[in-house]
Design an enzyme around this catalytic site. Structure first.
Site, short mmCIF file in Angstrom:
data_model
loop_
_atom_site.label_atom_id
_atom_site.label_comp_id
_atom_site.label_asym_id
_atom_site.label_seq_id
_atom_site.Cartn_x
_atom_site.Cartn_y
_atom_site.Cartn_z
N TYR A 140 -8.41 -10.28 -22.68
CA TYR A 140 -7.78 -11.58 -22.45
C TYR A 140 -8.66 -12.56 -21.66
CZ TYR A 140 -3.30 -10.27 -24.41
OH TYR A 140 -2.30 -9.92 -25.28
N LYS A 194 -7.54 4.85 -23.31
CA LYS A 194 -8.25 5.48 -24.42
C LYS A 194 -9.58 5.97 -23.88
CE LYS A 194 -8.55 6.33 -28.92
NZ LYS A 194 -7.64 7.22 -29.69
N ASP A 227 -2.74 5.91 -28.53
CA ASP A 227 -2.20 6.23 -29.86
C ASP A 227 -1.10 7.30 -29.74
OD1 ASP A 227 -4.27 7.91 -29.02
OD2 ASP A 227 -5.13 8.17 -31.02
N ASP A 251 0.07 -5.16 -24.17
CA ASP A 251 0.66 -6.16 -25.06
C ASP A 251 1.26 -5.47 -26.28
OD1 ASP A 251 1.21 -8.75 -26.14
OD2 ASP A 251 -0.50 -8.45 -27.48
N ASP A 255 5.64 -4.53 -27.28
CA ASP A 255 6.39 -4.97 -28.46
C ASP A 255 7.06 -3.77 -29.12
OD1 ASP A 255 5.78 -7.66 -28.09
OD2 ASP A 255 5.27 -7.97 -30.20
C1 IPM Z 1 3.12 -11.51 -24.37
C2 IPM Z 1 2.62 -12.43 -25.48
C3 IPM Z 1 1.34 -13.11 -25.02
C4 IPM Z 1 0.29 -12.04 -24.79
C5 IPM Z 1 0.82 -14.19 -25.98
C6 IPM Z 1 1.88 -15.21 -26.32
C7 IPM Z 1 -0.43 -14.85 -25.45
O1 IPM Z 1 2.45 -11.74 -26.66
O2 IPM Z 1 3.49 -12.00 -23.30
O3 IPM Z 1 3.15 -10.30 -24.58
O4 IPM Z 1 -0.44 -11.66 -25.70
O5 IPM Z 1 0.22 -11.54 -23.66
MN MN Z 2 2.92 -9.67 -26.52
#
Ligand code: IPM
Ligand code: MN
Length: 360
Positions: A140, A194, A227, A251, A255
């Site tokens: 990042y 990893k 993984d 990140d 999700d």
């Molecule tokens: C999150 C989002 C952000 C990230 C994006 C929107 C830049 O996906 O907060 O997880 O990748 O961190």
């Molecule tokens: Mn994200």
């Protein structure tokens, strides 16, 4: 942070359905302040895609310094169909993370009662863990470049940056957090990385982890490759207590975590600077969902959950847990679904139900 009598909260409602869910979170905040006896003030900031299209401005000069004067920031959602991907992400979200040095991204993965998970046979007691994601380093940082761009010989590099200070402060906070969480099933912190392939950067993480772990002998210092972690999160989520991980892996796995806990309608998180005087920002994970704007059908549970986190980490722990309990009452006994338009209630009725449950 110590309890403050008057919390000063900066509110960025943002775009699309952001302001609608933010209104419900603020309704819940007002109820908490009254019940638990603290004061608060809010100040609205207009930032987001809509504002950018109107003014060409993402975060004006001085905005970050203005935000530093608040106890916390509440963010609804930013994102606009007419703003190219990357602009608001880089100019607003990442900019605030870096400038305010919000080095922890905290993501509880908790399956509330009554919420459907895609994992067959898993119950709320099986899905209840927290991911601590490093939030300022790794891929990042934007370190990289092109060579011979646009030609057949083009080269692109994108480097992951890890520092001893950066991983140590995150790992240490994760150990402290695991201690405080005090899971009755046992305190376990799992480093997710990893190390078998990223033999420089994740070697630094691994060595730092081993060292810091010595200061927390009551916490089991566990390790998973990323993984394998994805596999276990789906197969055996009950294994996890707290996970600490790098920015990019964090990140991705958060999700996955959001889906495991029932979707974007319920997932909330914090971008935190836990140092004295640090300013943290709390937000629902879902986007601005422009197609639902103004219909009163969007789910505010994630937004209300983000407010619960804000209060928990800004000195109002009792209010934070009061709201969390009320959320579970409403998902468990009232709402038909967590999907937009299928909740059995409107956005603001769900907010009202949470407020009612807080009084119970
Ligand atoms: C999150 C989002 C952000 C990230 C994006 C929107 C830049 O996906 O907060 O997880 O990748 O961190
Ligand atoms: Mn994200």
């Amino acid at each position: 942070m110590n309890a403050k009598e008057n919390l000063k909260i900066a509110v960025i409602g943002g775009d699309g359905t952001g302001p609608e869910v933010t209104a419900e979170a603020l309704k819940v905040l007002a109820a908490a302040a009254e019940l638990d006896g603290f004061g608060f003030s809010t100040q609205d900031f207009p930032f987001g895609g809509e504002h950018y299209l109107k003014t060409g401005e993402i975060l004006p000069d001085g905005a970050v310094d203005e935000l530093r004067a608040f106890d916390a920031i509440y963010l609804g959602a930013v994102g606009h169909p007419d703003v190219a991907p990357g602009i608001l992400e880089k100019g607003l979200l990442l900019e605030l993370r870096f400038k305010l040095d919000q080095y922890i991204n905290l993501r509880p993965v908790k399956l509330y009662p009554g919420v459907e998970t895609p994992l067959a046979g898993k119950r709320p007691e099986d899905v209840d863990f927290v991911v601590v994601r490093e939030n300022t380093e790794d891929l990042y940082c934007g370190v990289g470049g092109f060579l011979k761009k646009g030609t057949a010989d083009e080269v692109a590099t994108q480097s992951a940056v890890y520092t001893r200070k950066g991983c140590e402060r995150c790992i240490r906070w994760a150990f402290e957090y695991t201690q405080r969480r005090n899971n009755p099933k046992g305190k376990r912190l799992t480093l997710v990385a990893k190390t078998n392939v990223l033999t420089y950067g994740h070697d630094l993480w691994w060595r730092t982890y081993q060292e810091v772990a010595k200061d927390y002998p009551d916490v089991e210092a566990d390790y998973n490759h990323v993984d394998a972690c994805c596999m276990w999160m789906v197969k055996n989520p009950e294994y996890y207590d707290v996970i600490v991980t790098t920015n990019m892996f964090g990140d991705i796995i958060t999700d996955l975590g959001a889906m495991v806990q029932g979707g974007m309608g319920v997932a909330a998180g914090g971008n935190m600077n836990p140092d004295p005087g640090g300013v943290s920002m709390y937000e629902p994970m879902g986007g601005s969902a422009p197609k639902y704007t103004g219909q009163g059908v969007i789910n505010p549970i994630a937004a209300i959950g983000a407010m619960s986190m804000l209060l928990e980490h800004t000195g109002q722990e009792a209010s934070g847990s009061r709201i969390l309990k009320a959320i579970q009452e409403v998902t468990g006994n009232k709402m038909e679904s967590q999907a937009a338009g299928r909740m059995g209630y409107s956005t603001s009725e769900v907010g009202d139900l949470v407020v009612a449950a807080m009084h119970a």
